[in-house]
Design an enzyme around this catalytic site. Structure first.
Site, PDB file in Angstrom:
ATOM      1  N   HIS A 158       0.847  -1.193   0.000  1.00  0.00           N
ATOM      2  CA  HIS A 158       0.000   0.000   0.000  1.00  0.00           C
ATOM      3  C   HIS A 158       0.883   1.244   0.000  1.00  0.00           C
ATOM      4  CE1 HIS A 158       0.844   0.496   4.299  1.00  0.00           C
ATOM      5  NE2 HIS A 158       0.481  -0.771   4.509  1.00  0.00           N
ATOM      6  N   HIS A 179       4.384   1.284   1.731  1.00  0.00           N
ATOM      7  CA  HIS A 179       5.492   0.607   1.049  1.00  0.00           C
ATOM      8  C   HIS A 179       5.977   1.436  -0.143  1.00  0.00           C
ATOM      9  CE1 HIS A 179       2.892  -2.562   2.890  1.00  0.00           C
ATOM     10  NE2 HIS A 179       4.043  -2.819   3.465  1.00  0.00           N
ATOM     11  N   CYS A 237       5.668 -13.068  18.000  1.00  0.00           N
ATOM     12  CA  CYS A 237       4.583 -12.520  17.166  1.00  0.00           C
ATOM     13  C   CYS A 237       4.943 -12.785  15.713  1.00  0.00           C
ATOM     14  CB  CYS A 237       4.406 -11.023  17.400  1.00  0.00           C
ATOM     15  SG  CYS A 237       3.263 -10.299  16.196  1.00  0.00           S
ATOM     16  N   CYS A 271       4.992  -9.635  13.360  1.00  0.00           N
ATOM     17  CA  CYS A 271       6.177  -8.790  13.614  1.00  0.00           C
ATOM     18  C   CYS A 271       7.452  -9.576  13.323  1.00  0.00           C
ATOM     19  CB  CYS A 271       6.267  -8.366  15.069  1.00  0.00           C
ATOM     20  SG  CYS A 271       5.043  -7.201  15.625  1.00  0.00           S
ATOM     21  N   CYS A 322      -0.177  -9.319  20.864  1.00  0.00           N
ATOM     22  CA  CYS A 322       0.791  -8.311  20.400  1.00  0.00           C
ATOM     23  C   CYS A 322       0.189  -6.911  20.501  1.00  0.00           C
ATOM     24  CB  CYS A 322       1.169  -8.609  18.945  1.00  0.00           C
ATOM     25  SG  CYS A 322       2.126  -7.292  18.187  1.00  0.00           S
ATOM     26  N   HIS A 339      -0.203  -5.687  16.667  1.00  0.00           N
ATOM     27  CA  HIS A 339      -1.155  -6.348  15.779  1.00  0.00           C
ATOM     28  C   HIS A 339      -2.445  -6.794  16.444  1.00  0.00           C
ATOM     29  CE1 HIS A 339       2.586  -6.665  13.444  1.00  0.00           C
ATOM     30  NE2 HIS A 339       1.763  -6.486  12.428  1.00  0.00           N
ATOM     31  N   LYS A 354      -2.198   4.709  12.265  1.00  0.00           N
ATOM     32  CA  LYS A 354      -1.258   4.176  11.267  1.00  0.00           C
ATOM     33  C   LYS A 354      -2.020   3.344  10.242  1.00  0.00           C
ATOM     34  CE  LYS A 354       2.370   0.966  10.500  1.00  0.00           C
ATOM     35  NZ  LYS A 354       3.040  -0.230  10.910  1.00  0.00           N
ATOM     36  N   LYS A 398      -3.559  -2.925   7.081  1.00  0.00           N
ATOM     37  CA  LYS A 398      -4.580  -3.747   6.432  1.00  0.00           C
ATOM     38  C   LYS A 398      -5.691  -4.084   7.425  1.00  0.00           C
ATOM     39  CE  LYS A 398      -2.589  -4.545   2.422  1.00  0.00           C
ATOM     40  NZ  LYS A 398      -3.086  -4.276   1.116  1.00  0.00           N
TER      41      LYS A 398
HETATM   42  N1  MSP Z   1      10.203  -7.600   5.907  1.00  0.00           N
HETATM   43  C1  MSP Z   1      10.429  -6.599   6.873  1.00  0.00           C
HETATM   44  C2  MSP Z   1      11.633  -5.759   6.502  1.00  0.00           C
HETATM   45  C3  MSP Z   1      12.904  -6.526   6.329  1.00  0.00           C
HETATM   46  S1  MSP Z   1      14.206  -5.498   5.814  1.00  0.00           S
HETATM   47  C4  MSP Z   1      15.540  -6.416   5.944  1.00  0.00           C
HETATM   48  C5  MSP Z   1       9.205  -5.684   6.945  1.00  0.00           C
HETATM   49  N2  MSP Z   1       8.381  -5.683   5.906  1.00  0.00           N
HETATM   50  S2  MSP Z   1       7.039  -4.807   5.775  1.00  0.00           S
HETATM   51  O1  MSP Z   1       6.381  -5.304   4.593  1.00  0.00           O
HETATM   52  O2  MSP Z   1       6.284  -4.835   6.976  1.00  0.00           O
HETATM   53  O3  MSP Z   1       7.504  -3.369   5.452  1.00  0.00           O
HETATM   54  C6  MSP Z   1       7.716  -2.419   6.465  1.00  0.00           C
HETATM   55  C7  MSP Z   1       8.158  -1.132   5.803  1.00  0.00           C
HETATM   56  O4  MSP Z   1       7.172  -0.687   4.851  1.00  0.00           O
HETATM   57  C8  MSP Z   1       8.308   0.044   6.759  1.00  0.00           C
HETATM   58  O5  MSP Z   1       9.523   0.021   7.440  1.00  0.00           O
HETATM   59  C9  MSP Z   1       8.194   1.189   5.789  1.00  0.00           C
HETATM   60  O6  MSP Z   1       9.365   1.288   5.039  1.00  0.00           O
HETATM   61  C10 MSP Z   1       7.061   0.718   4.885  1.00  0.00           C
HETATM   62  N3  MSP Z   1       5.751   1.044   5.455  1.00  0.00           N
HETATM   63  C11 MSP Z   1       4.720   0.180   5.716  1.00  0.00           C
HETATM   64  N4  MSP Z   1       3.659   0.881   6.234  1.00  0.00           N
HETATM   65  C12 MSP Z   1       3.970   2.181   6.304  1.00  0.00           C
HETATM   66  C13 MSP Z   1       3.270   3.355   6.647  1.00  0.00           C
HETATM   67  N5  MSP Z   1       2.025   3.349   7.092  1.00  0.00           N
HETATM   68  N6  MSP Z   1       3.914   4.534   6.472  1.00  0.00           N
HETATM   69  C14 MSP Z   1       5.190   4.621   5.964  1.00  0.00           C
HETATM   70  N7  MSP Z   1       5.875   3.533   5.641  1.00  0.00           N
HETATM   71  C15 MSP Z   1       5.345   2.303   5.882  1.00  0.00           C
HETATM   72  O7  MSP Z   1       9.065  -4.986   7.937  1.00  0.00           O
END
Ligand code: MSP
Length: 684
Positions: A18, A21, A137, A140, A162, A165, A319, A322
């Site tokens: 979303h 990311h 978790c 996480c 958690c 979550h 925040k 999903k």
């Molecule tokens: N797979 C781990 C990361 C491993 S890196 C070696 C992970 N993945 S995640 O799919 O949960 O992605 C988290 C990242 O997505 C956050 O750190 C950020 O970069 C981005 N974001 C996800 N949701 C977000 C927001 N609501 N706002 C801004 N960025 C966000 O954690």
């Protein structure tokens, strides 16, 4: 040659991306473009984190194998990066890294072996075998300490849940390899003291340091294969699977060739490492505590920096996630907005490091004010006038001696260096802020130039100058300055808005595209007189707010705006209705029994209202941005009870809640009673 390496986190392959990311990708893409533009050989990594129990579970739920699940999500990610111009073909990432790639397993195993042989700074074995007892978790991918979960009553049992979550934790009690993190506290504090820029911004550095000062516990870095099989086996002990974060973090070095010669040749560990890791603040600890410790143990150079940005939150400050159903969907963004408008908005709107509120209205408003009316208008008015008054060629910027007085009289500064100096200063500020990752401030500096040159045009009134043959040179000078400014802006803004910058450069007739010009080397006056300009086209069309908003909400207009405005009274005739007209509307008193948000609809609440009928009424109301659902429960409301039912977002709405609507946004305020009234009572 100087090199630079920038990475996004690799995203979990359990669900589709979303805005959050996309945001980190846009930030890294912007940084990578800016470095390349400045002649630095840059490598940009993004990708997916595909192992672990969470992916296994998502796959099982979807009836896929873990690999199929990962492939499915990766397909979507790749399509998304294509659509948003972030892939290699569009000048974006260099590698879409996948932790299921065979070369990755080789590299992680190599890292594990090195650490397994290493001693900690206190002379202990860095990895040892033990027994883990605790809570994990899965979403996480993290073990939780007591202050990181709460006990909730589920089916009469106290279950640890958690805090992030709100889902039950897994009990883990098994043999496990541990990384002796507890021996790295001093080294980490030293690192942060000697390199104050290692973790950025400073508030995050302080957070990391106080976490480390609080004492570090050893980290369980493997699970029994019988519990988690989807992952990389521990070298020489395949009964264990590596902890997914050990596996995932290592991607940053395996991607460029650590532990694999072919990758080393294709990218170059020696060449590009160390990296700047851009992450959301949610995963700071893994990057700023665990990762440097692993690297220290293995004797590998530490990253250049760990930079943590804030989170996108919804208009209510929650925040995006999903589970809450408040994410900004990429398909919707892509359908209604240009890529450059989205890039500009997210970089301009979020003060880097802090959380940012996302609302489509804000995106439309900024797009219209800063892009359509701001930069876009400056570009089209300048180019249109060059086409009209200068035969579509860049005019000369010089005003001959004998015309200077005349120029002064028409409010034109005869000293070209005034405007040139202003723009040079703004460029320097822009680059300084950019290098500090203060994108919002950098863009402010660029927009001060837009405002300044806009004013120069308005003051000089070229349309009047054009009527006077004696002012031909003055007119040319004004338009030249505006065009030269646009050239600078197209270069400065290229990393943020690649397409629009290219379009402006093309319309100006620039012989080099903006991505090939180093903004630090820009010199005033290099736009050549006589250059034919290209076809003039609007770069940022105006967005129709009400149309886009109603399309996004999936309904023509959401209540309470749904009530058509009363017809304007024709002159002299008051706009009365008959009592029968009013009687047609069946208004009833009701009590809200329940209220909840509608997934994927920012504005809608789903209400169940007791009107003293057999069944409660289900009513959708477009008030979610102003009312917390919990606060509505128990409230008396007025319902239009005989409104024709209709379906919104898959739910039938059987009436309408009456509310006042005021202000530009049409803020709704629900009508209610100060006295007690029974449900079902009619309003007459
Ligand atoms: N797979 C781990 C990361 C491993 S890196 C070696 C992970 N993945 S995640 O799919 O949960 O992605 C988290 C990242 O997505 C956050 O750190 C950020 O970069 C981005 N974001 C996800 N949701 C977000 C927001 N609501 N706002 C801004 N960025 C966000 O954690």
């Amino acid at each position: 040659m100087k090199t630079f390496y920038v990475t996004t986190p690799i995203y979990y392959a359990n669900s589709l991306p979303h805005l959050g990311h996309l945001y980190t990708m846009i930030v890294c893409d912007t940084i990578a473009r800016s470095k390349r533009q400045r002649g630095i050989d840059t490598y940009f990594l993004t990708g997916t984190d595909e192992h672990g129990i969470n992916i296994e579970r998502a796959a099982e739920k979807a009836g896929r194998t873990p690999q199929q699940q990962a492939d499915y999500v990766v397909d979507y990610f790749k399509q998304m990066t294509r659509e948003f111009g972030l892939d290699t073909a569009h000048g974006g990432y260099d590698i879409f890294m996948r932790t299921t790639a065979p070369f990755h397993a080789e590299g992680v195993s190599e890292l594990w072996r090195r650490i397994a042989k290493a001693k900690t700074p206190k002379g202990n074995d860095a990895i040892y075998k033990g027994h883990y007892e605790g809570w994990f978790c899965a979403p996480c991918a993290e073990y939780k300490t007591e202050d990181e979960y709460q006990i909730k009553a589920i089916n009469d049992e106290g279950v640890p849940v958690c805090l992030i979550h709100d889902t039950p934790l897994d009990r883990v009690s098994e043999e496990s390899y541990f990384f002796r993190l507890s021996d790295y506290g001093d080294a980490l504090l030293d690192l942060n003291e000697t390199r104050p820029d290692f973790v950025r911004p400073e508030s995050r550095r302080n957070e990391v340091m106080s976490f480390v000062r609080g004492g570090l516990q050893d980290l369980s870095v493997s699970r029994l294969k019988t519990s988690v099989s989807w992952g990389v086996p521990v070298p020489d002990d395949p009964a264990h699977t590596m902890y997914v974060w050990f596996d995932a973090l290592t991607n940053y070095i395996t991607a460029i060739g650590f532990g694999n010669e072919e990758r080393e040749r294709a990218a170059g560990f020696e060449k590009y490492w160390p990296a700047l890791h851009m992450v959301g603040k949610d995963i700071l600890r893994f990057h700023a505590v665990y990762w440097p410790s692993f690297l220290m143990a293995a004797g590998i150079e530490l990253p250049r920096a760990i930079v943590a940005h804030g989170m996108w939150v919804d208009p209510n400050g929650r925040k995006m996630s999903k589970t809450l159903g408040n994410t900004v969907e990429l398909d919707v963004l892509h359908k209604h907005f240009s890529i450059d408008a989205i890039r500009y908005f997210v970089l301009r709107e979020m003060v880097f490091g802090q959380d940012g509120r996302f609302g489509y209205e804000g995106l439309i408003d900024r797009s219209n004010s800063d892009l359509a009316s701001g930069l876009g208008n400056l570009s089209s008015r300048t180019l249109t006038m060059i086409a009209r008054y200068c035969d579509s060629r860049i005019p000369s910027g010089q005003i001959p001696e004998e015309k200077l007085l005349l120029a002064k009289r028409s409010s034109v500064d005869t000293d070209e260096t005034t405007v040139a100096g202003f723009i040079e200063t703004a460029r320097d500020q822009f680059l300084l802020h950019f290098d500090n990752l203060a994108f919002s401030r950098a863009l402010e500096a660029a927009w001060s130039v837009v405002a300044r040159v806009d004013k120069m045009i308005t003051d000089a009134k070229p349309w009047d100058l054009a009527k006077d043959e004696n002012q031909r040179h003055t007119l040319g000078a004004v338009l030249y300055r505006a065009a030269e400014t646009l050239r600078w802006l197209s270069v400065l803004l290229y990393p943020v808005m690649p397409e629009a910058s290219r379009a402006i450069a093309k319309q100006l007739g620039m012989d080099q595209p903006p991505d090939k010009i180093d903004p630090a080397g820009l010199k005033w006056g290099e736009l050549r007189e006589g250059t034919p300009i290209g076809d003039v086209q609007p770069v940022f069309p105006r967005l129709d707010k009400s149309q886009i908003m109603s399309e996004i909400n999936g309904i023509r207009v959401v209540e309470p705006e749904a009530v058509p405005a009363p017809p304007a009274p024709s002159e002299g005739v008051p706009n009365f209705i008959e009592i029968d007209d009013f009687a047609k509307v069946d208004l009833r008193v009701g009590t809200v029994l329940s209220a909840e948000r509608v997934p994927k609809a920012d504005k809608l609440l789903l209400l169940k209202i007791d009107l003293n009928e057999e069944q409660p009424r289900q009513v959708l109301a477009g008030i979610a941005q102003y009312y917390e659902p919990e606060k509505l429960v128990g409230r008396k409301v007025v319902v239009v009870a005989n409104l024709k039912p209709r379906k919104l977002r898959g739910y039938e709405s059987q009436g309408m809640v009456v509310a006042a609507s005021y202000g530009e946004e049409g803020r709704p305020v629900i009508a209610t009673f100060t006295e007690d009234v029974p449900n079902g009572a009619r309003l007459k």
